[in-house]
Structure formats: structure tokens, C-alpha cells
Design a protein around this motif. Structure first.
Motif, PDB file in Angstrom:
ATOM      1  N   ILE A 181      24.648  -4.548 -41.351  1.00  9.28           N
ATOM      2  CA  ILE A 181      24.525  -5.298 -40.093  1.00  9.28           C
ATOM      3  C   ILE A 181      23.623  -6.507 -40.343  1.00  9.28           C
ATOM      4  CG2 ILE A 181      23.656  -5.275 -37.731  1.00  9.28           C
ATOM      5  CD1 ILE A 181      24.294  -2.328 -37.591  1.00  9.28           C
ATOM      6  N   ILE A 182      24.140  -7.685 -40.093  1.00 10.08           N
ATOM      7  CA  ILE A 182      23.341  -8.908 -40.263  1.00 10.08           C
ATOM      8  C   ILE A 182      22.571  -9.135 -38.966  1.00 10.08           C
ATOM      9  CG2 ILE A 182      23.417 -11.362 -40.873  1.00 10.08           C
ATOM     10  CD1 ILE A 182      26.079 -10.853 -42.234  1.00 10.08           C
ATOM     11  N   TRP A 184      29.544  -0.808 -34.930  1.00 11.10           N
ATOM     12  CA  TRP A 184      28.874  -0.644 -36.231  1.00 11.10           C
ATOM     13  C   TRP A 184      27.804   0.457 -36.181  1.00 11.10           C
ATOM     14  CZ3 TRP A 184      32.530  -2.333 -38.505  1.00 11.10           C
ATOM     15  CH2 TRP A 184      32.871  -3.637 -38.786  1.00 11.10           C
ATOM     16  N   CYS A 185      27.080   0.501 -35.083  1.00  6.96           N
ATOM     17  CA  CYS A 185      25.985   1.472 -34.995  1.00  6.96           C
ATOM     18  C   CYS A 185      26.489   2.912 -34.901  1.00  6.96           C
ATOM     19  CB  CYS A 185      25.115   1.157 -33.773  1.00  6.96           C
ATOM     20  SG  CYS A 185      24.125  -0.350 -33.964  1.00  6.96           S
ATOM     21  N   LYS A 186      27.749   3.091 -34.578  1.00  4.54           N
ATOM     22  CA  LYS A 186      28.315   4.442 -34.529  1.00  4.54           C
ATOM     23  C   LYS A 186      28.852   4.885 -35.892  1.00  4.54           C
ATOM     24  CE  LYS A 186      29.606   4.305 -29.656  1.00  4.54           C
ATOM     25  NZ  LYS A 186      30.728   4.303 -28.678  1.00  4.54           N
ATOM     26  N   LYS A 187      28.993   3.905 -36.830  1.00  2.00           N
ATOM     27  CA  LYS A 187      29.530   4.250 -38.151  1.00  2.00           C
ATOM     28  C   LYS A 187      28.391   4.691 -39.060  1.00  2.00           C
ATOM     29  CE  LYS A 187      32.905   1.961 -39.950  1.00  2.00           C
ATOM     30  NZ  LYS A 187      33.995   2.937 -39.813  1.00  2.00           N
ATOM     31  N   PRO A 188      28.419   5.901 -39.562  1.00  2.00           N
ATOM     32  CA  PRO A 188      27.300   6.419 -40.344  1.00  2.00           C
ATOM     33  C   PRO A 188      27.116   5.729 -41.700  1.00  2.00           C
ATOM     34  CG  PRO A 188      29.156   7.947 -40.385  1.00  2.00           C
ATOM     35  CD  PRO A 188      29.480   6.899 -39.364  1.00  2.00           C
ATOM     36  N   LYS A 189      28.153   5.124 -42.242  1.00  2.00           N
ATOM     37  CA  LYS A 189      28.047   4.560 -43.585  1.00  2.00           C
ATOM     38  C   LYS A 189      27.451   3.152 -43.574  1.00  2.00           C
ATOM     39  CE  LYS A 189      31.888   7.132 -45.613  1.00  2.00           C
ATOM     40  NZ  LYS A 189      33.175   7.028 -46.344  1.00  2.00           N
TER      41      LYS A 189
END
Length: 401
Positions: A289-290, A392-397
Motif C-alpha cells: 500500500i503506497i 487492500w486492507c482485507k487482503k492478508p498478503k
């Protein structure tokens, strides 16, 4: 009865003749025969403050060889805190009287047209206007609190004339034409997109109210057109045209608009959209995440929101209620650091949900308040970016950058 009628008619005729004789002997009223009062309408200039044109009164006393312009649009940029005072609606303008040749030469040098409308006024009306001008020019009276829509150089000139006409001024009404204040000024800013954006950002929902004919006369050309077709209904029911003759003292010339900033507001937000999409692709490719990009747009969003919030305290009545404060939200400044801290921990702060709701509500309220097209695009960009951040914040990777 016949005898009584004859006596009454004779007495009325005698009274009228006596009044006319007194007027003929009155040197002041008789001197008004050599006075010509005209409305002057001036074309737009290139500066921001002159873009909408100007209005003045010409007072030409041929008998005394006196030719003057009565100007209600005098101000000075040297006034203390002029820009802030103008933004908050506490700007004072001043009435000025200057030789007409200096007035016309100024517009000639600026390349602006000037149209003169000679007014069909009686002796008494000219004298009443003369007295009113003298009274208005007193030091305690000549400064007034300027308001662009309601009390400006054009409405002041109109009132000086209309309020001292013995009869009633009647305009040729176009009842089907009732644009908003915002639409009216768009006619003058369509070639200046950044100025139009600035106006649309600061003007609130009250600027989208429909206007009647008298309200539209805050613009010089609208007053000029209305005067051209107006008549005066005298107290005895007779009628006369308000304007006897219209003449261009300086003819219209082609205006060349400066290029200004190379990109329009729409062009800039489309560039922003391209940058946002590129950053999202980079995040998907790098799995990071930028958050610095989000910190930047939250900062800019909050700072712009503070400007709109400040308008609540302005004395301009059309800027106090502005739905765009839900798009450019001052709360973004307050929640900037908490949101960034959460993003660095791969978490979405609750403020992003609040801002998303604000954006959706703002788009819905656009039914009542007209936004610049660039603002609609910006709201959509922010909505998309917030949705992607939450994804993005829900994706663990996904890690953080």
C-alpha cells in the motif's frame, strides 16, 4: 351644472398654467434643459474584477460646459487585507466623480467598449438626480459595503436613476427566463475555466436560486438591455420611452483571452485519475500500500475544505451553505495522521467510511447545487480510491510501503 363644470375646468386650466409659469421662471429647473443624463455600459476586461463589465452614469451639463462620470465601482488593492476582506464580503467600494474624458480614455486604453444610453427625463427628474448625486457624494455617504449580486456598481447606478423618476419604470419582461446567479456569471467565465471553478467552489446552494428580472440587473449588459426596452408610465397614465438614443462611444472589438494555465480543471482531475489508477496497479503488482499518496490527498482535501468552511463566516449570503464541503472535507486534516497510522498497520480507519458516505451524499445533493464538472470527477476518484484501500486492507498478503 354646465356653469359649475365651466368654472371647474377654468380653475384647473388656470392652476396648470400658473404651475407651468412658475416652473418656467424657476432658474434651477430651467437650467436642467441643458443637462443630459445617460447610462454608460462598459464591456468586459481581462482582469478578474473587470470580467463582467461595468456601469456608470454620465452627467453632461452643456450650459456649464461640465461633463462628468458618476462611478460606483472605485476601490483600491492597497486597502489593508483587501483580498481577505473581499473573500469575506466586507469590501468597501466608493462613489467617485471624475471628468468624462478621463473615464472614456481609461476604457479606450484597455480596449473595452462603452455604450451610452441617453435618458428621457423631465426637468424635475434631472434636478432630483442632481441633488441625489450631491448628497451621495458627501464623505459620510459615498462609501458603501459592496456585494456582487445585490449591491454593486450597476445596481447603484440603476437605483440612482430609477428611484428619482416621477413615474414608474416598466420593463419588457421575459417571464420564461429565470436563470440562477451561477448560470448568469457562467456566461462571462466560460472562457476562463479556472476562474469558473473558483467561483463554483466558493458559491453555495443559494447561488442556484432562480432570479427575476430585477435581480438579473446586477450585470451591466442585462441592465443595458432592460433599459433599451423600458418605458416610463407617468402619473397621468401617459407613457414615454426611458431611452431616447443608444450610441457606442467606443465600439466593440475582438477580445483575446490569455492562455493561462495549460491544463483545464477537468484536464487536471483526469491526470489525477490516471495517477490514482497507476498507483493502484503498482500496489497490485508490488503487494504494498503506497500510503504516502493517501496522506497527500487527505492533506490537500482537508486544506481545501478549510477554505470552504471559512466561507461560513463570510457576509456574502450565497456562500454560507455549500454542499461541496462534503467532498473537500476539513475533517480530513484532523484524521490525516490516524488514517495513515492505520494504513501502515494494514488497517482501514473508520474515517474512510465516513468520508465515503459524505461523498455519496454530496453527489446526491448535486441535484440542488450545481458543481463544476471537475468536482464530480474528483468525488468519483476519491470514492474509488477509498474502496480500493478498503479492499487492500482485507487482503492478508498485502504489505505496507
Amino acid at each position: 351644472m354646465r356653469g359649475l363644470s365651466a368654472v371647474i375646468l377654468l380653475s384647473l386650466t388656470t392652476a396648470v398654467e400658473a404651475r407651468e409659469a412658475v416652473e418656467e421662471q424657476n432658474p434651477i429647473l430651467k437650467s436642467m434643459d441643458s443637462v443630459e443624463v445617460s447610462l454608460l455600459t462598459c464591456g468586459p476586461g481581462q482582469e478578474v474584477y473587470s470580467l463582467y463589465g461595468h456601469t456608470a452614469i454620465r452627467f453632461h451639463d452643456i450650459g456649464r460646459n461640465q461633463d462628468l462620470s458618476i462611478n460606483y465601482g472605485m476601490f483600491s488593492f492597497q486597502q489593508k487585507n483587501f483580498i481577505l476582506r473581499f473573500v469575506f464580503g466586507i469590501t468597501d467600494y466608493e462613489m467617485a466623480i471624475q471628468p468624462f474624458n478621463l473615464f472614456i480614455e481609461e476604457y479606450r486604453s484597455d480596449g473595452r467598449w462603452v455604450k451610452e444610453q441617453a435618458l428621457n427625463l423631465s426637468r424635475e427628474e434631472k434636478w432630483a438626480i442632481t441633488q441625489a448625486i450631491d448628497e451621495n457624494y458627501r464623505p459620510e455617504n459615498k462609501v458603501y459595503r459592496y456585494n456582487y449580486f445585490y449591491d454593486n456598481c450597476t445596481t447603484r447606478a440603476r437605483d440612482m436613476i430609477v428611484e428619482h423618476i416621477t413615474g414608474k419604470v416598466s420593463y419588457a419582461e421575459n417571464r420564461s427566463y429565470s436563470p440562477s446567479y451561477r448560470s448568469l456569471i457562467h456566461d462571462y467565465t466560460h472562457g476562463h475555466p479556472w476562474m469558473q471553478l473558483g467561483n463554483d467552489l466558493l458559491l453555495g446552494v443559494k447561488a442556484d436560486a432562480k432570479t427575476n428580472q430585477e435581480q438579473q440587473q446586477f450585470l451591466p449588459v442585462h441592465l443595458e438591455n432592460d433599459f433599451d426596452n423600458a418605458i416610463i408610465i407617468n402619473k397621468d397614465g401617459s407613457r414615454r420611452k426611458l431611452v431616447t438614443q443608444s450610441t457606442y462611444l467606443l465600439p466593440p472589438v475582438a477580445n483575446h483571452t490569455d492562455g493561462g494555465f495549460p491544463l483545464s480543471p477537468i484536464g487536471c482531475v483526469l491526470v489525477l485519475a490516471a495517477i490514482t489508477i497507476t498507483i493502484c496497479f503498482v500496489e497490485a503488482f508490488t503487494k504494498k500500500i503506497i500510503w504516502g499518496f493517501d496522506a497527500l490527498w487527505l492533506l490537500v482535501d482537508g486544506l481545501c475544505g478549510l477554505i470552504i468552511l471559512a466561507m461560513v463566516f463570510s457576509q456574502h449570503p450565497t456562500v454560507s451553505l455549500n454542499f461541496q464541503i462534503l467532498i473537500l472535507c476539513p475533517l480530513s486534516i484532523i484524521f490525516l495522521i490516524p488514517v495513515v497510522r492505520k494504513l501502515r498497520k494494514h488497517q482501514a480507519h473508520g474515517y474512510l467510511n465516513v468520508l465515503m458516505a459524505f461523498l455519496i451524499i454530496a453527489l446526491f445533493l448535486g441535484i440542488w447545487q450545481r458543481y463544476d464538472v471537475a468536482m464530480y470527477i474528483l468525488a468519483l476518484i476519491l470514492l474509488i480510491r477509498i474502496a480500493i484501500i478498503k479492499y487492500w486492507c482485507k487482503k492478508p498478503k498485502l504489505t505496507n510501503e
